[in-house]
Structure formats: C-alpha cells, structure tokens
Scaffold this motif. Sequence first.
Motif, PDB file in Angstrom:
ATOM      1  N   VAL A  72       0.836  -1.217  -0.035  1.00  0.00           N
ATOM      2  CA  VAL A  72      -0.032   0.081   0.072  1.00  0.00           C
ATOM      3  C   VAL A  72       0.860   1.239  -0.054  1.00  0.00           C
ATOM      4  CG1 VAL A  72      -1.866   1.376   1.351  1.00  0.00           C
ATOM      5  CG2 VAL A  72      -1.858  -1.093   1.053  1.00  0.00           C
ATOM      6  N   ASN A  73       1.799   1.325   0.788  1.00  0.00           N
ATOM      7  CA  ASN A  73       2.820   2.516   1.041  1.00  0.00           C
ATOM      8  C   ASN A  73       3.572   2.742  -0.281  1.00  0.00           C
ATOM      9  OD1 ASN A  73       1.934   2.866   3.413  1.00  0.00           O
ATOM     10  ND2 ASN A  73       3.758   1.941   4.393  1.00  0.00           N
ATOM     11  N   LEU A  74       3.951   1.706  -1.260  1.00  0.00           N
ATOM     12  CA  LEU A  74       4.688   1.638  -2.340  1.00  0.00           C
ATOM     13  C   LEU A  74       3.825   2.107  -3.335  1.00  0.00           C
ATOM     14  CD1 LEU A  74       7.113   0.621  -4.197  1.00  0.00           C
ATOM     15  CD2 LEU A  74       5.911  -1.397  -4.498  1.00  0.00           C
ATOM     16  N   ALA A  75       2.618   1.797  -3.289  1.00  0.00           N
ATOM     17  CA  ALA A  75       1.411   2.339  -4.484  1.00  0.00           C
ATOM     18  C   ALA A  75       1.402   3.878  -3.999  1.00  0.00           C
ATOM     19  CB  ALA A  75       0.342   1.471  -4.063  1.00  0.00           C
ATOM     20  N   ARG A  76       1.279   4.112  -2.852  1.00  0.00           N
ATOM     21  CA  ARG A  76       1.045   5.453  -2.408  1.00  0.00           C
ATOM     22  C   ARG A  76       2.075   6.511  -3.106  1.00  0.00           C
ATOM     23  NH1 ARG A  76      -3.218   4.670   0.487  1.00  0.00           N
ATOM     24  NH2 ARG A  76      -4.043   4.928  -1.473  1.00  0.00           N
ATOM     25  N   ASN A  77       3.276   5.825  -2.872  1.00  0.00           N
ATOM     26  CA  ASN A  77       4.645   6.727  -3.041  1.00  0.00           C
ATOM     27  C   ASN A  77       4.726   6.854  -4.593  1.00  0.00           C
ATOM     28  OD1 ASN A  77       5.341   7.118  -0.374  1.00  0.00           O
ATOM     29  ND2 ASN A  77       6.615   5.407  -0.369  1.00  0.00           N
TER      30      ASN A  77
ATOM     31  N   CYS B 150      -5.901   1.017   2.101  1.00  0.00           N
ATOM     32  CA  CYS B 150      -6.043   0.469   0.807  1.00  0.00           C
ATOM     33  C   CYS B 150      -7.293   1.267  -0.067  1.00  0.00           C
ATOM     34  CB  CYS B 150      -6.281  -0.953   0.917  1.00  0.00           C
ATOM     35  SG  CYS B 150      -6.308  -1.896  -0.629  1.00  0.00           S
ATOM     36  N   ASP B 151      -7.180   1.499  -1.141  1.00  0.00           N
ATOM     37  CA  ASP B 151      -8.294   2.105  -2.113  1.00  0.00           C
ATOM     38  C   ASP B 151      -9.350   1.326  -2.140  1.00  0.00           C
ATOM     39  OD1 ASP B 151      -6.909   4.283  -2.625  1.00  0.00           O
ATOM     40  OD2 ASP B 151      -5.607   3.353  -3.784  1.00  0.00           O
ATOM     41  N   ASP B 152      -9.461   0.013  -2.922  1.00  0.00           N
ATOM     42  CA  ASP B 152     -10.507  -0.633  -3.379  1.00  0.00           C
ATOM     43  C   ASP B 152     -10.342  -2.040  -2.775  1.00  0.00           C
ATOM     44  OD1 ASP B 152     -11.532   1.529  -4.460  1.00  0.00           O
ATOM     45  OD2 ASP B 152     -10.377   1.025  -6.306  1.00  0.00           O
ATOM     46  N   TYR B 153     -11.565  -2.890  -2.844  1.00  0.00           N
ATOM     47  CA  TYR B 153     -11.250  -4.434  -2.603  1.00  0.00           C
ATOM     48  C   TYR B 153     -12.371  -5.201  -3.280  1.00  0.00           C
ATOM     49  CZ  TYR B 153     -15.772  -4.574   0.286  1.00  0.00           C
ATOM     50  OH  TYR B 153     -16.787  -4.688   0.707  1.00  0.00           O
ATOM     51  N   GLN B 154     -11.884  -6.559  -3.451  1.00  0.00           N
ATOM     52  CA  GLN B 154     -12.743  -7.388  -4.241  1.00  0.00           C
ATOM     53  C   GLN B 154     -12.643  -8.594  -3.569  1.00  0.00           C
ATOM     54  OE1 GLN B 154     -10.668  -7.344  -8.189  1.00  0.00           O
ATOM     55  NE2 GLN B 154     -12.008  -9.147  -9.015  1.00  0.00           N
ATOM     56  N   GLY B 155     -13.688  -9.363  -3.631  1.00  0.00           N
ATOM     57  CA  GLY B 155     -13.736 -10.606  -3.023  1.00  0.00           C
ATOM     58  C   GLY B 155     -15.110 -11.097  -2.373  1.00  0.00           C
ATOM     59  N   PHE B 156     -15.148 -12.554  -2.087  1.00  0.00           N
ATOM     60  CA  PHE B 156     -16.469 -12.989  -1.944  1.00  0.00           C
ATOM     61  C   PHE B 156     -17.339 -12.402  -0.849  1.00  0.00           C
ATOM     62  CE2 PHE B 156     -14.700 -17.428  -3.511  1.00  0.00           C
ATOM     63  CZ  PHE B 156     -14.521 -17.000  -4.631  1.00  0.00           C
TER      64      PHE B 156
END
Length: 281
Positions: free
Chosen positions: A223-228, A252-258
């Motif tokens: 998440v931090n890597l993505a932010r940076n 975290c921005d979005d999620y996907q899952g059951f």
Amino acid sequence: NRIDLEGDAIHFFSESAQIDLDERLTVEAQLRRALERGELRMVYQPKVALASGRIVGFEALLRWQNAELGEVSPVRFIPLAERTGLIVPIGAWVLHETCRQLARWNAGGARLRVAVNLSPRQFDQKDLVPMMQRCIEETGVDAGCLEFEITETALMSREVEVDALLHAIRALGVELSIDDFGTGYSSLAALKRFPVQRLKIDRAFIRDLGRDEDSAAIVRSIVNLARNLKLAVVAEGVETEEQLAILRGLACDDYQGFLFSRPVEADVVPALIEANRAVLA
Ligand code: C2E
Ligand code: MG
Ligand code: MG
Ligand code: MG
C-alpha cells in the motif's frame, strides 16, 4: 522386494501419467471447439471502494461450460489455452464480449468500469493493439472505462519488450493494472517506468491477514509503495470482515472478494448496482 516396489511405483506413475495425458488431450480437443459451440461466457465481480462501500467497477472473468466436462475452472483451462495458443482467439472473444456488454451497460450515460485479464501469450500477437482498437471502435465503448490486468510475473519476465507494448496499449486511453502483485519480483525501476495506474495485491497475502503478521507487513508495504508511486491499490480475495477492517486501517483504496460478492452473471450486474446505490443512499 525393494526392486519390486520401485517397479510398481514406476508402473503406477506411468499409468497415471497416461491418464493425465488422455485427459489433457480430451480437454484440449473440447477447448478447441468451445468458441464455435458458444460454451464460453463472462461473469463479473464487483470492485468496491473501501471508504465509501460504493461499487467502482468490475473484473470480467471467463467461464467455460462444457457438456462432457461440466464447468471447467479457468485455473485449469487458461494455462492450456496459453500452451496451445488458443488464448489468442479466446482472448479476442473475451475482449469483444466484455466491450459489447460494457457498451450496453453504459448506453444510458452510466460510467461503469470493467477490467479484462490479459495473458502474456497475447503479447506475441502481432495485431494485439489494432485488435483492441478495433474492438473499442466497433462496440463504441468509452476506452476510459476499460482496464487491462496483467500479472506481475508476466510483466517482469519480459520487462524490456513489454514496456513499449504497454505504452501502446495505454495510448488507446485504457487503464492498466498489475495483477497478483507481490508474488513476482518487480524491480522498482520497472514499476516506475511502466505506464500502470493500479496494483492488485495477491489474494495469498489477504488470506493470511489477521492470521500472520508477515502478511500484514507485506500488505502495508505494498500500500505504501503504491502511495509513493501514485498508484491506486486494490486488495483481491477479501473474504472476512476482519480482513476488511485491517485493509481499512491500511488505507487501501478498493477491494474485491467473496465477502462483497462472488462473480455474477452479466444480467445480474444492473440489479447489483441498484442495490448498492440503495444501501448507500
Ligand atoms: P485473477 O485475475 O487474479 O482473478 C481473481 C480470481 O480470484 C478469480 O478466480 C475470482 O473468482 C477469484 N476470487 C475473487 N474473490 C475471491 C475470494 O474472496 N476468495 C477466493 N478464494 N477467490 C476469489 P477465477 O475466475 O477462477 O479466475 C482465476 C484466474 O484465471 C484469474 O485470476 C486469471 O488469472 C485467469 N482468468 C480468468 N478469466 C480470464 C480471462 O478472461 N483471460 C485471461 N487471460 N485469464 C483469465
Ligand atoms: Mg485479474
Ligand atoms: Mg488477481
Ligand atoms: Mg490470480
């Protein structure tokens, strides 16, 4: 005695290898006809914004229903389609079918977003980008509502050649995501150079959230890597409220899952969006 046992083991092995081969040939022969027989269809799994609970888009996932084999998992038939090259016509069908569906959903002015998975074998297809372009034009879909997911492993194994291709795809106006992120070996230099907008954290790390501290640390790092790097970040495979709470804590921005929804048939999508709106209103 030992020799007998070994002999037996060898015999047993070759017999099951033969069965494997027969089975593979049967599946392959069936897969070759799947397109013309109309056995393929797409299902759609919602992606949801963590902060608002709003559906922000869908991932298109391929399904194969065969009279003899039943419903075959893509985990089984995609690798086969890749090995045989069938992924090229199948991938073209997937894109066309998804664009057609997306154009229909958005015909009334909606701006639903859909992501399509791309196989590395499709990179070898000479006319991949023109094919995508034709597909966008013919269906009239807004390219800005379309996204491609490419696995980290696929990208990093062909880092140099793939760079130009990604830029050409991106120039169509679509977005790009790195799928199953965290399982491959991305160089930071490549991540910075690739024209991608989003990272999807592999399901394996989400599964172990709350059970094992290393996974939480890995998810936090991604998440931090993505932010940076100014990329959006999506968690895949969220199955529990506990996982969701941890992800929320990590911003975290979005999620996907059951937990939110399994992949659904195309005709269920409008109702799913309606229900989501009603809950949030
Ligand atoms: P993927 O792109 O990483 O897709 C996510 C997979 O995780 C999907 O499996 C989805 O159904 C599953 N999933 C989503 N949420 C959960 C959850 O909460 N728990 C669990 N246990 N699983 C969850 P699916 O549909 O079986 O697809 C498997 C893989 O097959 C995909 O992984 C993708 O690599 C490939 N695939 C599927 N459709 C296509 C396609 O149209 N083209 C290509 N090239 N590959 C495809
Ligand atoms: Mg995917
Ligand atoms: Mg994935
Ligand atoms: Mg996956």
